[in-house]
Write a protein that holds these residues in place. Structure first.
Motif, mmCIF file in Angstrom:
data_model
loop_
_atom_site.group_PDB
_atom_site.id
_atom_site.type_symbol
_atom_site.label_atom_id
_atom_site.label_comp_id
_atom_site.label_asym_id
_atom_site.label_seq_id
_atom_site.Cartn_x
_atom_site.Cartn_y
_atom_site.Cartn_z
ATOM 1 N N LEU A 1 4.328 5.690 -2.469
ATOM 2 C CA LEU A 1 4.447 5.199 -1.100
ATOM 3 C C LEU A 1 4.594 3.681 -1.111
ATOM 4 C CD1 LEU A 1 4.287 5.787 1.971
ATOM 5 C CD2 LEU A 1 1.818 5.406 1.789
ATOM 6 N N TYR A 2 5.610 3.203 -0.435
ATOM 7 C CA TYR A 2 5.826 1.757 -0.321
ATOM 8 C C TYR A 2 5.091 1.252 0.910
ATOM 9 C CZ TYR A 2 9.314 2.256 -3.947
ATOM 10 O OH TYR A 2 9.932 2.510 -5.143
ATOM 11 N N LYS A 3 4.282 0.212 0.728
ATOM 12 C CA LYS A 3 3.407 -0.224 1.817
ATOM 13 C C LYS A 3 3.753 -1.602 2.370
ATOM 14 C CE LYS A 3 -0.132 -2.083 -1.351
ATOM 15 N NZ LYS A 3 -1.553 -2.049 -1.726
ATOM 16 N N ASP A 4 4.444 -2.411 1.628
ATOM 17 C CA ASP A 4 4.804 -3.750 2.104
ATOM 18 C C ASP A 4 6.278 -4.000 1.836
ATOM 19 O OD1 ASP A 4 2.258 -4.620 2.999
ATOM 20 O OD2 ASP A 4 1.656 -5.001 0.931
ATOM 21 N N GLY A 5 6.934 -4.640 2.793
ATOM 22 C CA GLY A 5 8.323 -5.040 2.600
ATOM 23 C C GLY A 5 9.335 -4.002 3.022
ATOM 24 N N ILE A 6 8.941 -2.706 2.960
ATOM 25 C CA ILE A 6 9.843 -1.624 3.349
ATOM 26 C C ILE A 6 9.001 -0.383 3.626
ATOM 27 C CG2 ILE A 6 10.247 -0.743 0.998
ATOM 28 C CD1 ILE A 6 13.202 -0.384 1.778
ATOM 29 N N LEU B 1 10.044 -5.546 -8.123
ATOM 30 C CA LEU B 1 10.578 -5.382 -6.777
ATOM 31 C C LEU B 1 10.052 -6.453 -5.839
ATOM 32 C CD1 LEU B 1 10.495 -1.510 -6.134
ATOM 33 C CD2 LEU B 1 12.502 -2.981 -6.334
ATOM 34 N N SER B 2 8.772 -6.777 -5.999
ATOM 35 C CA SER B 2 8.176 -7.784 -5.133
ATOM 36 C C SER B 2 8.849 -9.137 -5.349
ATOM 37 C CB SER B 2 6.673 -7.893 -5.411
ATOM 38 O OG SER B 2 6.080 -8.864 -4.573
ATOM 39 N N THR B 3 9.100 -9.457 -6.615
ATOM 40 C CA THR B 3 9.781 -10.714 -6.921
ATOM 41 C C THR B 3 11.200 -10.702 -6.369
ATOM 42 O OG1 THR B 3 8.493 -10.941 -8.957
ATOM 43 C CG2 THR B 3 10.526 -12.227 -8.800
ATOM 44 N N MET B 4 11.859 -9.550 -6.471
ATOM 45 C CA MET B 4 13.257 -9.446 -6.077
ATOM 46 C C MET B 4 13.424 -9.192 -4.580
ATOM 47 S SD MET B 4 16.134 -6.996 -7.838
ATOM 48 C CE MET B 4 15.129 -5.527 -7.649
ATOM 49 N N LEU B 5 12.562 -8.303 -4.023
ATOM 50 C CA LEU B 5 12.771 -7.849 -2.648
ATOM 51 C C LEU B 5 11.547 -7.969 -1.750
ATOM 52 C CD1 LEU B 5 14.692 -4.520 -3.457
ATOM 53 C CD2 LEU B 5 15.689 -6.744 -2.922
ATOM 54 N N ILE C 1 8.585 -6.239 -2.100
ATOM 55 C CA ILE C 1 8.138 -4.863 -1.879
ATOM 56 C C ILE C 1 6.889 -4.582 -2.710
ATOM 57 C CG2 ILE C 1 8.763 -2.440 -2.296
ATOM 58 C CD1 ILE C 1 11.632 -3.183 -1.617
ATOM 59 N N ASP C 2 5.964 -3.785 -2.151
ATOM 60 C CA ASP C 2 4.761 -3.390 -2.878
ATOM 61 C C ASP C 2 4.517 -1.898 -2.657
ATOM 62 O OD1 ASP C 2 2.599 -3.602 -4.501
ATOM 63 O OD2 ASP C 2 1.327 -4.660 -3.068
ATOM 64 N N ILE C 3 3.720 -1.274 -3.550
ATOM 65 C CA ILE C 3 3.476 0.158 -3.473
ATOM 66 C C ILE C 3 1.986 0.456 -3.429
ATOM 67 C CG2 ILE C 3 5.592 0.708 -4.739
ATOM 68 C CD1 ILE C 3 3.747 1.381 -7.164
#
Length: 238
Positions: A92-97, A152-156, A158-160
């Motif tokens: 589950l993605y919780k931050d950024g998307i 992903l967080s560095t690139m977009l 995003i966190d999970i």
């Protein structure tokens, strides 16, 4: 037929574009553009490359994950090609998307990985997966996808959340929506070949909801466009 096309053949040539046609729902690769599929493949490749490095540290075996193949599929096609019991890891993605994806590993591969994690040689894994194995594979996935999430967080940005694992008999009658609510429709499948030393030569898959894949693409392409809008400084005259 004297060179004449039937209405069915005409419809096929036009891509079955009739509104509400069920064939439109499953006319596969047209659902995502080539640019979207390329971006999803690149994102997945970065994530799984990072995850492979983490898995190597857990099992002390060389881990190689090949370039991914991105396609649109559905549950019936997936089970026809991947009929053995598998372990579903729900992420589950919780931050950024907003959204989730599913990582699928074959049951036998999970047995080898967890045996290696527990100090075995991977040659004689347990005949059945126990709660201890699920706990171990969740920890492995947590570390693997955690490192991927850092990329992903560095690139977009995003966190999970911590992954959850369960054994799914894909040959049986299961409630696919219960396994993950997007699996009762067409979805994106990203397939990798994975080898672990001489013990595993298999495939792993990531499954994405189509809209989630599009959202990933938008974030990815948005970052790329932003970089392109910032030209390098002009050379100064001497």
């Amino acid at each position: 037929m004297d060179g004449m096309l039937s209405q069915e053949e005409i419809n096929a040539l036009l891509g079955n574009m009739n509104t509400g046609s069920s064939s439109t729902q499953t006319s596969n690769d047209a659902i995502l553009s080539d640019e979207e599929k390329d971006a999803i493949g690149e994102i997945s490749n970065i994530c799984m490359g990072t995850a492979a490095t983490t898995l190597y540290s857990l099992v002390n075996q060389k881990v190689v994950i090949t370039t991914p193949v991105v396609e649109i599929t559905n549950w019936d096609k997936l089970t026809a090609e991947y009929a053995k019991p598998c372990v579903f890891i729900n992420i589950l993605y919780k931050d950024g998307i907003d959204g989730n994806n599913v990582l699928i590993l074959k049951e036998d591969d999970v047995k080898v990985i967890t045996d290696l994690m527990m100090g075995g040689d991977g040659l004689n894994p347990a005949p059945e997966l126990t709660e201890l194995h699920f706990s171990a594979i969740c920890e492995a996935m947590n570390q693997m996808m955690g490192s991927a999430a850092t990329s992903l967080s560095t690139m977009l940005g995003i966190d999970i959340s911590p992954p959850e694992a369960e054994l799914v008999d894909m040959a049986g009658n299961i409630d696919v929506a219960k396994a993950s609510d997007f699996l009762d429709k067409d979805f994106v499948r990203v397939t990798f070949r994975m080898t672990i030393g001489d013990l595993v030569d298999s495939t792993i898959m990531q499954l994405y909801p189509i809209q989630f894949a599009r959202d990933l693409y938008k974030k990815f392409s948005g970052e790329s466009e932003e970089k392109e809008e910032t030209p390098p400084p002009a050379p100064q005259p001497e």
